[in-house]
Design a protein around this motif. Structure first.
Motif, PDB file in Angstrom:
ATOM      1  N   ASP A 148       0.838  -1.216   0.000  1.00  0.00           N
ATOM      2  CA  ASP A 148       0.000   0.000   0.000  1.00  0.00           C
ATOM      3  C   ASP A 148       0.867   1.258   0.000  1.00  0.00           C
ATOM      4  O   ASP A 148       0.597   2.219  -0.714  1.00  0.00           O
ATOM      5  CB  ASP A 148      -0.915   0.026   1.231  1.00  0.00           C
ATOM      6  N   THR A 149       1.931   1.234   0.822  1.00  0.00           N
ATOM      7  CA  THR A 149       2.832   2.395   0.865  1.00  0.00           C
ATOM      8  C   THR A 149       3.485   2.593  -0.492  1.00  0.00           C
ATOM      9  O   THR A 149       3.519   3.716  -1.023  1.00  0.00           O
ATOM     10  CB  THR A 149       3.930   2.188   1.941  1.00  0.00           C
ATOM     11  N   SER A 206       1.056   4.008  -3.029  1.00  0.00           N
ATOM     12  CA  SER A 206       0.708   5.411  -2.772  1.00  0.00           C
ATOM     13  C   SER A 206       1.864   6.338  -3.176  1.00  0.00           C
ATOM     14  O   SER A 206       1.644   7.405  -3.760  1.00  0.00           O
ATOM     15  CB  SER A 206       0.346   5.550  -1.290  1.00  0.00           C
TER      16      SER A 206
END
Ligand code: NAP
Length: 277
Positions: A175-176, A179
């Motif tokens: 997810d990091t 993003s």
């Protein structure tokens, strides 16, 4: 008379002797450039031996780049900034350390149409290579630089060394990465994920889907020539390049240091690159 070496362990697979031979031949210089096995812990003995045996410059690869730092008589900014030396030259009886990996990467990025100037860059990894590449991205005018690493403290330590306030450390979860990729126009892989001989591979490539169209993907790895990361980036229509250009450019910049004079860099890079075809 000058004589050069590349030291490491292992080192006999190194392409440095071939690259430097091609460039020295192009210059009409018959100075020898050989590979020499130096095991961890043997650097002090090697430095004494090298001076006694007419070695005037050497390149260093694993495991010596960081261990060399306290043993040298002086450091250029490029080596001091990242705490590692890949190029060492004997000048007036003193061993001076330099690091051409970072600038070599910058030259290769420009050549591949991925000039970082003004771009937000996502760097994957915070090991030895990233320590050299990140300051070069800063000096190359990159905008914001995210440094994402599996071990977060290592990313944080790399970012804290920099005074440009353009660096942001980050973790490595999918997810990091997705993003950060969505905000980046260039991704530089400085991890060993996907390298031949290592079992490790990215578990998740969804960050590639998050990169904006037209973004560049640069992988420092050149074995294999096309990593899974590059294959998937190309399949997505992104500009993608492996680390061979960086290998060539770090050698060109090292030869300038050994000879202590500017060279026609394009001519040298062409001579070196021709050996890799
Ligand atoms: P290094 O100091 O050992 O660093 C390895 C990096 O990979 C670290 O950031 C490490 O994260 C990360 N990593 C390793 N296994 C991982 C995994 N399973 N999951 C997530 N991250 C992982 O090595 P290096 O000297 O920086 O070299 C990195 C790569 O660059 C190598 O493939 C090397 O061949 C290549 N390289 C190319 C050139 C060139 O001229 N093209 C020059 C130098 C290096 P942790 O910190 O969490 O362990």
């Amino acid at each position: 008379m000058s004589a050069f070496q590349v030291i490491g362990d292992p080192v006999l697979h190194s392409k440095s002797p071939i690259l430097h031979r091609a460039m020295l031949d192009e210059l009409g210089l018959d100075y020898p450039y050989t590979a020499h096995v130096v095991k961890k812990g043997e650097l002090p003995a090697y430095l004494a031996w090298a001076e006694d045996n007419g070695i005037t410059g050497f390149n260093a690869t694993m495991p010596h780049k960081e261990d060399l730092i306290p043993l040298l008589d002086g450091l250029d900014d490029s080596a001091a900034r990242c705490g590692a030396a890949n190029t060492v030259a004997l000048r007036d009886g003193k061993w001076l350390g330099f690091n051409t990996d970072g600038l070599g990467c910058l030259e290769a990025l420009k050549e591949a149409g991925m000039d970082p100037a003004g771009k937000t860059v996502l760097v994957l990894g915070a090991g030895g290579a990233a320590k050299a590449v990140v300051p070069a991205l800063v000096s190359g005018g990159a905008g914001r630089i995210f440094v994402a690493n599996r071990s977060f403290p290592r990313a944080a330590a790399l970012c804290v060394r920099d005074e440009s306030h353009r660096l942001t450390p980050a973790g490595f979860d999918p997810d990091t990465l997705a993003s950060l990729a969505a905000q980046s126009r260039l991704l530089v892989n400085c991890t060993s994920l996907g390298m031949e001989g290592t079992p490790s591979q990215f578990g998740d490539f969804s960050f590639l889907d998050a990169l904006p169209g037209g973004a560049g993907v640069f992988d420092l790895i050149y074995h294999p020539a096309e990593t899974e990361l590059l294959r998937r980036a190309r399949a997505r229509g992104l500009n993608a390049s492996n680390g061979l250009g960086m290998l060539v450019w770090q050698a060109v910049l090292a030869l300038e240091i050994f000879l202590n004079r500017p060279l026609d860099r394009s001519e040298m890079a062409a001579a070196a690159r021709a050996t890799l075809d």
